[in-house]
Each structure stands twice: as C-alpha cells, then as structure tokens.
Scaffold this active site. Structure first.
Site, PDB file in Angstrom:
ATOM      1  N   TYR A 123       0.775  -1.235   0.000  1.00 13.97           N
ATOM      2  CA  TYR A 123       0.000   0.000   0.000  1.00 13.97           C
ATOM      3  C   TYR A 123       0.808   1.287   0.000  1.00 13.97           C
ATOM      4  O   TYR A 123       0.241   2.365  -0.165  1.00 13.97           O
ATOM      5  CB  TYR A 123      -0.990  -0.032   1.170  1.00 13.97           C
ATOM      6  CG  TYR A 123      -2.045  -1.095   0.944  1.00 13.97           C
ATOM      7  CD1 TYR A 123      -3.095  -0.864   0.072  1.00 13.97           C
ATOM      8  CD2 TYR A 123      -1.945  -2.339   1.558  1.00 13.97           C
ATOM      9  CE1 TYR A 123      -4.049  -1.838  -0.177  1.00 13.97           C
ATOM     10  CE2 TYR A 123      -2.895  -3.328   1.312  1.00 13.97           C
ATOM     11  CZ  TYR A 123      -3.944  -3.069   0.446  1.00 13.97           C
ATOM     12  OH  TYR A 123      -4.874  -4.038   0.191  1.00 13.97           O
ATOM     13  N   PHE A 409     -11.121  -3.932  10.719  1.00 12.53           N
ATOM     14  CA  PHE A 409     -12.220  -3.717   9.782  1.00 12.53           C
ATOM     15  C   PHE A 409     -11.832  -4.259   8.426  1.00 12.53           C
ATOM     16  O   PHE A 409     -12.437  -4.030   7.436  1.00 12.53           O
ATOM     17  CB  PHE A 409     -12.597  -2.226   9.702  1.00 12.53           C
ATOM     18  CG  PHE A 409     -11.475  -1.322   9.269  1.00 12.53           C
ATOM     19  CD1 PHE A 409     -11.269  -1.048   7.923  1.00 12.53           C
ATOM     20  CD2 PHE A 409     -10.627  -0.741  10.189  1.00 12.53           C
ATOM     21  CE1 PHE A 409     -10.243  -0.202   7.513  1.00 12.53           C
ATOM     22  CE2 PHE A 409      -9.596   0.106   9.802  1.00 12.53           C
ATOM     23  CZ  PHE A 409      -9.416   0.372   8.455  1.00 12.53           C
TER      24      PHE A 409
END
Length: 409
Positions: A123, A409
């Site tokens: 990322y 999450f």
C-alpha cells in the site's frame, strides 16, 4: 473478455464474500460472521471486478468517523475486503480499484482513507503510511504481578454477559473515542459485529465474558475476555484471552488487569492490539516475562490534504509550508501552508517557498501524531528545506497519547 468493475448488488453479496474468503486463505467463516459483515457494509460503497461470471477482485469502503488529534471525528473511508484473484495478478486491477475508491472518497468529502494491511508492502505505492502501531503481550502470570495505584481496591468488579452489558460499555467507549486518535466512532452494526462470538471461531476457548469495573454504580471500565483451559500433566495451564480492555481512570484499569492475571487455573494472559503506550507496560512487575511485541496496525493517507490538516489540532503553534508529492492523488500535489495550534488550524494552497518536502505517505504516517516527522526525516522520507522547520513541525504534529485502532475492519 473485458474485466468489468461494478457495484455489488444484494444478490451478489454471497458470491463476492466467498471470493474474498478464498483470497484470504479459504477458511470460511460461520454464517453469523458473514451476516455481521453484511450488516456493516454499505453496498453503495462495495465494488467487485468480474471476468465473465467470475469475481476476480473486490474493494469496499466502509464509512467511518475517525478521531484525530484534538478530538474531532473526521469522515474517513475505511478500505476493506480488498483482493485480486491470483489468476489476475499484475494487470493493474488493484490500482484500478484503488483509483475508483479514492476518487469516490474525495467526491464524498472524506479527507482521510485508512486500512489495515494483510501485506504491508502493497500500500505504500498508493500513498498510505503507517499511522498507528499496536502492542501485543503474553503475560506469565506465575511470575508477573500487577502494581495498582491508589483507589484500585475501591473498584467493584463483576462478571456478566457481553450482550447484557453492551449498552453501558458502548456509552463508555463513546466517551473514550475523542481522547485518543485513531479510534472509530461506532457506526450502526459494529457493536453487534464486535460482540459476535460463534462457537466455531473460538479455537478451543470459552464463550466471551464481560468484566465490569464500577464505583458507586458508575461504570469506569470493562474487559471482554475468554478462557482457554489446558492441563500440562496434572497442572492447570490455561490462558486468559483479553479481547477488549477500556477504562476511564487508572485505578479501574489496574483493578481489571489484576483480576485478569489472577483467574483460577490459568498461567498466562494474552492481550492483542493494545495501544503502544498502554498502561500495562508500567503496571506489570516484569515486562521481560510479558513478551511485548509491536506491530504495524493502521495505515492512513490524506485524500484531501487541506481538509485533513485543518481537521486536527496541533500540540504547539505551527506555521509551515509543506511541499507535498502525491503520485496517486495528483490533486494533493503542491505547496500547502499549515497554520494553527492547540485551538485549531487552517491549511491552504500557497506559492510561498517550502519549509518541508514530503510525500503523501509520510504525511499519512505523521497525521495521527504517533509517527514523528523527525523520525521520517531520519529515514529520508521528509526533507527539511528551511533550517529549523523540521523540529518545529515535528513538535506540533506530535500528540500526548499514541493513536490506536481498537478493532479491525
């Protein structure tokens, strides 16, 4: 055949979820877990890549309100359920989905995007930096005790069902959110997901219990924990697995930690994903026998530099021109003047000379106050253009408490 990117329809949810499950190892979660994920997912923000009838990628953006330094709750895109099928790697599909997701976050007025990374190397190229770390501990309770501050013996402890205690615990959690950067305010469905405890997912542990800490009827803290019993020959050697531990005062925190380290027939306590400045580091009598380990936890990037920097406050007065490079979200490129302090801030474009030069990923890493701009400069990720600017900016961006993401999450 052209690979299509489109929103996930209700009747496609199970198909997409199954594809995600295969991408993350093929261990399928119980139906209750799948239903819980559906409960927190807005299908307007869930997308999948289709090669014919096959799902070959997915990208979901969960709507969060994330606490930032100063206590504001900032609209944030929580990037989740991201995968590309192994048959379709190196075709630019992840870039395509990330492009779509961040463009939509910008359109929605979300200044930040955050994620937890299954593979950290992925990322950085999309402008994400590590904004919060987490502490793990496994305490040898046969050899390690807990020091408690004054007032701990006045705390009343009781054990109950997590569901029965949930309203009071969530009220306490809500009070804590503005006090520590990185904590998401609970959106609809998240409490139910956090309390989910299907027997198939317990790994030999008991059902979760909830420890309450009170004084004069006021809830001061709670801990959710499970027990994993084990016997070595004829000696009890069980483990206490602490899932949540929150308190509004030191005495309550210490009283609960002491209780958890003294549960019968157990010899260790496991705590995962705690803040790096968690009080347990100072309460344990022997940290060397507590197997402390720090892990990367929350990755962040500014979607809108000006809005993100203006949304938080700063530990000291700051007036600095940042020259930001952002190869993925080009609208962030250029020089920005940040002026502010403990009372608030503003950030706007400027033609003034730069004081510091840095990429979006470094800005994301420093944003929540847990990663020093000076440390990033030492790694060559931030460049001081005006002498003295780095020390002043690093002091202003720092925050007294470490950022923390309490649940995934």
């Amino acid at each position: 055949m052209t690979i299509a990117l489109r929103r996930v329809a209700e009747h496609e949810w199970d198909t997409v979820y199954e594809a995600v499950s295969w991408a993350f190892g093929g261990l399928f979660e119980p139906a209750a877990e799948r239903a819980a994920w559906r409960g927190v997912t807005d299908l307007e923000r869930a997308f999948a890549l289709w090669d014919g009838d096959a799902v070959v990628g997915s990208f979901t953006s969960l709507p969060f309100r994330l606490s930032v330094p100063g206590g504001a709750l900032v609209p944030t895109a929580g990037v989740s359920m991201v995968h590309v099928a192994s048959t379709h790697r190196r075709q630019g599909l992840l870039r395509r989905m990330m492009r779509h997701g961040l463009d939509r976050a910008r359109e929605a007025g979300e200044p930040l995007a955050v994620l937890t990374a299954s593979e950290p190397a992925i990322y950085g190229r999309f402008g994400f930096g590590v904004a919060a770390y987490a502490l793990q501990a496994e305490i040898d309770t046969a050899r390690v005790g807990v020091r408690v501050p004054p007032g701990a013996d006045d705390v009343r402890l009781s054990v109950t069902s997590p569901h029965e205690a949930a309203p009071r615990c969530e009220e306490l959690y809500t009070r804590l959110v503005p006090t520590r950067p990185g904590m998401p305010a609970r959106q609809p469905g998240w409490t139910e997901k956090i309390l989910l405890d299907p027997p198939e997912s317990r790994g030999g542990a008991s059902a979760t219990r909830c420890l309450l800490a009170e004084r004069d009827g006021e809830l001061l803290g709670y801990a959710r924990y499970a027990l994993r019993p084990r016997w070595t020959a004829t000696v009890p050697d069980g483990t206490v697995i602490v899932r949540d531990l929150d308190a509004v005062e030191p005495a309550a925190y210490a009283a609960m930690l002491r209780f958890l380290t003294r549960i019968d027939l157990t010899s260790r306590v496991q705590l995962g994903m705690r803040p790096v400045d968690d009080p347990l580091v100072h309460l344990l009598t022997d940290v060397r026998r507590s197997e402390l380990r720090t892990l990367d936890r929350l990755y962040a990037r500014p979607v809108d530099v000006a809005a993100a920097l203006a949304a938080r406050t700063y530990a000291a007065d700051v007036d600095v021109v940042l020259d930001v490079t952002d190869g993925f979200c080009g609208w962030n490129e250029g020089r920005w003047r940040l002026s502010g302090g403990p009372g608030g801030a503003r950030c706007e474009r400027t033609s003034d000379p730069a004081d510091l030069a840095l990429p979006a990923g470094a800005l994301g890493a420093a944003y929540l106050g847990g990663t020093s701009l000076a440390a990033l400069a030492a790694a060559g990720l931030v460049r001081e253009v005006r002498a003295g600017a780095l020390a002043a900016a690093a002091t202003a961006f720092a925050w007294p408490v470490a950022p923390w993401l309490p649940h995934g999450f």
